[in-house]
Design a protein around this motif. Structure first.
Motif, short mmCIF file in Angstrom:
data_model
loop_
_atom_site.label_atom_id
_atom_site.label_comp_id
_atom_site.label_asym_id
_atom_site.label_seq_id
_atom_site.Cartn_x
_atom_site.Cartn_y
_atom_site.Cartn_z
N ALA A 286 0.64 -1.10 -0.02
CA ALA A 286 0.28 0.04 0.23
C ALA A 286 0.68 1.40 -0.12
O ALA A 286 2.09 1.12 0.67
N ASP B 218 0.44 5.93 0.94
CA ASP B 218 -0.57 6.85 1.13
C ASP B 218 0.22 8.37 0.44
O ASP B 218 1.37 8.23 -0.38
N GLY C 281 -4.61 -4.08 2.74
CA GLY C 281 -5.13 -3.35 2.26
C GLY C 281 -4.92 -2.27 3.92
O GLY C 281 -4.49 -2.16 4.69
N ASP D 179 -6.65 1.99 4.55
CA ASP D 179 -6.96 3.77 4.59
C ASP D 179 -6.19 4.52 5.55
O ASP D 179 -5.65 4.06 6.17
N THR E 39 -9.03 -4.99 -0.57
CA THR E 39 -8.61 -3.91 -1.32
C THR E 39 -10.09 -3.17 -0.76
O THR E 39 -11.00 -3.39 -0.32
#
Length: 297
Positions: A184, A186, A232, A234, A278
């Protein structure tokens, strides 16, 4: 840095662009967990494809076996597979045009007496930064042993390359990585799984601009963490799909922990392995790769 062995081959390939109409996803604040969920498709499980909406265009041909593709809003990127040299990263506008070489990666393996050298771009990331393409490379070369099977030597690295073209830059990554590829990204960093044991997971983040890694610990309070199958994230949480440890009390589970670190919290523990986690449109989506059914799906 650890690398996985791959079968060696070398080929020329054609890159074809296919375009299909798609509906937009729905937004949502908090992910809902589901595996293999689909929308209403009339019970068939897949939406019908209108052949009139599908177009095919050859973008490039004669390429040296591209093994991975990536794209941003402007270009399609691919990495080649080479013999006797490092791999190459190439790009072409999504609207078509001339393919161009973005960068040629250096050869790392050149063993005395070695044979059958191969090098390829193993993973490629183009949509994680407006200015850079990130990639991992993998090389292997056979070293003959008298009276015995050859020994295979491996090497590789993790790089960033300017999208406008230029010299590749080696990005420092933690030496203890469990896998060579990030799971992942960011705005500022790329995240790698660097350690797994019975009591938790260590995740290392590396700045996109280069620099020292920062480690984050996700704790398994029961001390019986099984294998990690998918990760995954966020802005708020890491999401972990794990296989069971020994014992009937530890099932397949999808868990989460804050990105700042802390205890893993089980969100869902089905009776099957959830893969390819995901985030999509407010949903945490996974795949049941081995359904116990006679019907494919």
């Amino acid at each position: 840095m650890g690398f996985r062995g791959r079968g060696a081959f070398f080929t020329c390939a054609v890159i074809v662009l296919c375009g299909c109409g798609q509906s937009g996803g729905r937004a949502g604040a908090d992910p809902q967990v589901g595996a293999g969920q689909t929308g209403d498709t009339g019970g068939s499980g897949t939406a019908p494809v209108d052949s009139n909406q599908v177009g095919r265009q050859v973008l490039a041909s004669g390429e040296h076996g591209p093994l991975t593709l990536a794209a941003d809003n402007s270009n399609l990127y691919w990495g080649t597979s080479e013999e006797g040299s490092g791999p190459v990263v190439r790009a072409i506008p999504l609207t078509g045009g001339a393919a161009m070489t973005i960068a040629a990666l250096p050869r790392q393996l050149d063993v005395s007496g070695g044979m059958n050298h191969h090098a390829n771009v193993d993973r490629l990331y183009a949509d994680v930064d407006p200015n850079w393409v990130f990639l991992s490379t993998l090389e292997w070369e056979a070293v003959p042993n008298p009276g015995d099977a050859p020994t295979i030597q491996f090497a590789g690295g993790f790089y960033r390359v300017p999208k406008s073209g230029g010299s590749p830059e080696l990005v420092s990554t933690p030496s203890e990585l469990v896998v060579s590829d990030p799971f992942a990204t960011d705005e500022h960093s790329m995240y790698f799984l660097s350690a797994v044991d019975a009591t938790g997971i260590t995740i290392s983040s590396v700045p996109k601009s280069g620099g020292a890694a920062t480690k984050t610990r996700l704790d398994a309070s029961d001390g019986n963490l099984g294998a990690i199958d998918s990760i995954g994230m966020d802005p708020n949480y890491f999401y972990i799909s794990r296989s069971p440890s020994l014992g009937p009390a530890h099932n397949f589970c999808v868990s989460r922990a804050p990105v700042s670190g802390g205890p893993l919290e089980d969100l869902w523990c089905p009776d099957f392995l959830v893969q390819r986690l995901t985030l999509a449109g407010g949903l945490l989506v996974g795949i049941n790769g081995y359904p116990w059914t006679g019907t494919p799906g």
